[in-house]
Design a protein around this motif. Structure first.
Motif, PDB file in Angstrom:
ATOM      1  N   GLU A  81       0.824  -1.202   0.000  1.00  0.00           N
ATOM      2  CA  GLU A  81       0.000   0.000   0.000  1.00  0.00           C
ATOM      3  C   GLU A  81       0.861   1.255   0.000  1.00  0.00           C
ATOM      4  OE1 GLU A  81      -3.239   2.099   2.980  1.00  0.00           O
ATOM      5  OE2 GLU A  81      -2.582   0.051   3.343  1.00  0.00           O
ATOM      6  N   GLN A  82       0.621   2.146  -0.971  1.00  0.00           N
ATOM      7  CA  GLN A  82       1.327   3.417  -1.016  1.00  0.00           C
ATOM      8  C   GLN A  82       0.896   4.255   0.196  1.00  0.00           C
ATOM      9  OE1 GLN A  82       3.777   3.108  -3.646  1.00  0.00           O
ATOM     10  NE2 GLN A  82       3.302   5.155  -4.129  1.00  0.00           N
ATOM     11  N   VAL A  83       1.869   4.860   0.867  1.00  0.00           N
ATOM     12  CA  VAL A  83       1.565   5.722   2.007  1.00  0.00           C
ATOM     13  C   VAL A  83       2.273   7.048   1.823  1.00  0.00           C
ATOM     14  CG1 VAL A  83       1.180   3.848   3.645  1.00  0.00           C
ATOM     15  CG2 VAL A  83       3.447   4.789   3.397  1.00  0.00           C
ATOM     16  N   ASP A  84       1.753   8.047   2.476  1.00  0.00           N
ATOM     17  CA  ASP A  84       2.370   9.358   2.466  1.00  0.00           C
ATOM     18  C   ASP A  84       3.553   9.344   3.427  1.00  0.00           C
ATOM     19  OD1 ASP A  84       2.401  11.904   1.444  1.00  0.00           O
ATOM     20  OD2 ASP A  84       1.177  12.753   3.066  1.00  0.00           O
ATOM     21  N   ARG A  85       4.620  10.059   3.101  1.00  0.00           N
ATOM     22  CA  ARG A  85       5.804  10.079   3.973  1.00  0.00           C
ATOM     23  C   ARG A  85       5.456  10.584   5.372  1.00  0.00           C
ATOM     24  NH1 ARG A  85      11.190  10.529   2.469  1.00  0.00           N
ATOM     25  NH2 ARG A  85      11.488  10.721   4.693  1.00  0.00           N
ATOM     26  N   ALA A  86       4.528  11.507   5.479  1.00  0.00           N
ATOM     27  CA  ALA A  86       4.152  12.049   6.782  1.00  0.00           C
ATOM     28  C   ALA A  86       3.440  11.007   7.639  1.00  0.00           C
ATOM     29  CB  ALA A  86       3.267  13.273   6.598  1.00  0.00           C
ATOM     30  N   ASP A  87       2.742  10.069   7.014  1.00  0.00           N
ATOM     31  CA  ASP A  87       1.984   9.050   7.744  1.00  0.00           C
ATOM     32  C   ASP A  87       2.769   7.760   7.961  1.00  0.00           C
ATOM     33  OD1 ASP A  87      -0.163  10.788   7.714  1.00  0.00           O
ATOM     34  OD2 ASP A  87      -1.017   9.916   5.887  1.00  0.00           O
ATOM     35  N   LEU A  88       3.959   7.651   7.382  1.00  0.00           N
ATOM     36  CA  LEU A  88       4.696   6.389   7.410  1.00  0.00           C
ATOM     37  C   LEU A  88       4.995   5.917   8.827  1.00  0.00           C
ATOM     38  CD1 LEU A  88       6.198   4.127   5.908  1.00  0.00           C
ATOM     39  CD2 LEU A  88       8.227   5.569   6.008  1.00  0.00           C
ATOM     40  N   VAL A  89       5.543   6.778   9.665  1.00  0.00           N
ATOM     41  CA  VAL A  89       5.948   6.372  11.017  1.00  0.00           C
ATOM     42  C   VAL A  89       4.740   5.909  11.823  1.00  0.00           C
ATOM     43  CG1 VAL A  89       6.975   7.171  13.175  1.00  0.00           C
ATOM     44  CG2 VAL A  89       7.993   7.836  11.001  1.00  0.00           C
ATOM     45  N   ASP A  90       3.643   6.643  11.725  1.00  0.00           N
ATOM     46  CA  ASP A  90       2.441   6.257  12.472  1.00  0.00           C
ATOM     47  C   ASP A  90       1.892   4.918  11.987  1.00  0.00           C
ATOM     48  OD1 ASP A  90       2.525   8.569  14.013  1.00  0.00           O
ATOM     49  OD2 ASP A  90       1.304   9.694  12.573  1.00  0.00           O
ATOM     50  N   ARG A  91       1.905   4.692  10.688  1.00  0.00           N
ATOM     51  CA  ARG A  91       1.404   3.432  10.139  1.00  0.00           C
ATOM     52  C   ARG A  91       2.290   2.254  10.534  1.00  0.00           C
ATOM     53  NH1 ARG A  91      -1.781   4.160   5.467  1.00  0.00           N
ATOM     54  NH2 ARG A  91      -2.046   1.912   5.580  1.00  0.00           N
ATOM     55  N   VAL A  92       3.623   2.472  10.551  1.00  0.00           N
ATOM     56  CA  VAL A  92       4.541   1.409  10.966  1.00  0.00           C
ATOM     57  C   VAL A  92       4.341   1.112  12.445  1.00  0.00           C
ATOM     58  CG1 VAL A  92       6.970   0.793  11.289  1.00  0.00           C
ATOM     59  CG2 VAL A  92       6.235   1.842   9.163  1.00  0.00           C
ATOM     60  N   LYS A  93       4.158   2.137  13.258  1.00  0.00           N
ATOM     61  CA  LYS A  93       3.917   1.922  14.692  1.00  0.00           C
ATOM     62  C   LYS A  93       2.631   1.134  14.927  1.00  0.00           C
ATOM     63  CE  LYS A  93       6.431   5.639  16.939  1.00  0.00           C
ATOM     64  NZ  LYS A  93       6.327   6.838  17.783  1.00  0.00           N
ATOM     65  N   LEU A  94       1.613   1.359  14.102  1.00  0.00           N
ATOM     66  CA  LEU A  94       0.377   0.580  14.227  1.00  0.00           C
ATOM     67  C   LEU A  94       0.637  -0.895  13.936  1.00  0.00           C
ATOM     68  CD1 LEU A  94      -2.349   2.845  12.584  1.00  0.00           C
ATOM     69  CD2 LEU A  94      -2.229   2.098  14.959  1.00  0.00           C
ATOM     70  N   LYS A  95       1.448  -1.170  12.921  1.00  0.00           N
ATOM     71  CA  LYS A  95       1.748  -2.566  12.582  1.00  0.00           C
ATOM     72  C   LYS A  95       2.629  -3.225  13.621  1.00  0.00           C
ATOM     73  CE  LYS A  95       1.113  -3.192   7.762  1.00  0.00           C
ATOM     74  NZ  LYS A  95       1.226  -4.412   7.034  1.00  0.00           N
ATOM     75  N   VAL A  96       3.596  -2.484  14.141  1.00  0.00           N
ATOM     76  CA  VAL A  96       4.565  -3.047  15.090  1.00  0.00           C
ATOM     77  C   VAL A  96       3.961  -3.159  16.482  1.00  0.00           C
ATOM     78  CG1 VAL A  96       6.781  -2.611  16.205  1.00  0.00           C
ATOM     79  CG2 VAL A  96       6.546  -2.241  13.773  1.00  0.00           C
ATOM     80  N   GLY A  97       3.137  -2.222  16.859  1.00  0.00           N
ATOM     81  CA  GLY A  97       2.569  -2.215  18.205  1.00  0.00           C
ATOM     82  C   GLY A  97       3.589  -1.753  19.221  1.00  0.00           C
ATOM     83  N   ASP A  98       3.643  -2.417  20.377  1.00  0.00           N
ATOM     84  CA  ASP A  98       4.568  -2.035  21.433  1.00  0.00           C
ATOM     85  C   ASP A  98       5.956  -2.614  21.234  1.00  0.00           C
ATOM     86  OD1 ASP A  98       2.563  -0.636  22.692  1.00  0.00           O
ATOM     87  OD2 ASP A  98       1.959  -2.331  23.943  1.00  0.00           O
TER      88      ASP A  98
END
Length: 163
Positions: A81-98
């Motif tokens: 899925e293409q993501v915006d650079r500004a949203d990348l960190v937040d989206r990765v944190k959602l996938k990774v969790g804690d």
């Protein structure tokens, strides 16, 4: 005279079959196995990037990684899925969790600007995700140009550790 199935209360020539016929079951299972074997490689998702080559890379743990891809035009994708650079960190944190020690694979096209790939890695590292791995292609076709066998080497796109 032919005997009937029940003649005077006794079984005749014809009896009901009490065994299960497993031949159709095996046939169906083999067909399903072949279907799954053919379709499984087609289900691989992700963005197509042309990976650079590396000699001194080590394999990573086979855990399910989070894959961030940077294509030659600098567009960033999380998985397929293409993501915006500004949203990348937040989206990765959602996938990774804690689990900030979770490995994040960076797949950068070999024609992408090095600064764009480093910028993505820097954004992730500044947000606590320090287990980053650069995915490379370890086929030898680019290193041994004089060798005839190097062009025939199979292409392996296994993730490699950048440390």
């Amino acid at each position: 005279m032919l005997s009937s199935p029940l003649q005077n209360g006794r079984p005749g020539l014809f009896r009901a079959q009490a065994d299960i016929n497993v031949t159709p079951l095996v046939d169906v299972m083999l067909v399903l196995l072949i279907i799954f074997m053919v379709t499984a490689p087609l289900l691989a998702t992700g963005v197509k990037v042309d990976l650079p080559q590396a000699k001194a890379a080590k394999p990573l743990d086979p855990k399910e990684p989070v894959v961030v891809a940077v294509d030659r035009d600098g567009h960033v994708a999380l998985g397929a899925e293409q993501v915006d650079r500004a949203d990348l960190v937040d989206r990765v944190k959602l996938k990774v969790g804690d689990d900030l020690a979770h490995v994040v694979h960076i797949r950068g096209d070999k024609d992408a600007a090095f600064g764009q790939i480093v910028s993505v890695m820097d954004d992730l590292a500044h947000n606590g995700m320090t287990h980053l791995a650069i995915v490379t292609d370890n086929s030898r076709k680019g290193f041994d140009a004089g060798s005839a066998s190097s062009a025939e080497a199979p292409k392996n796109t296994a993730p490699r550790n950048s440390q």
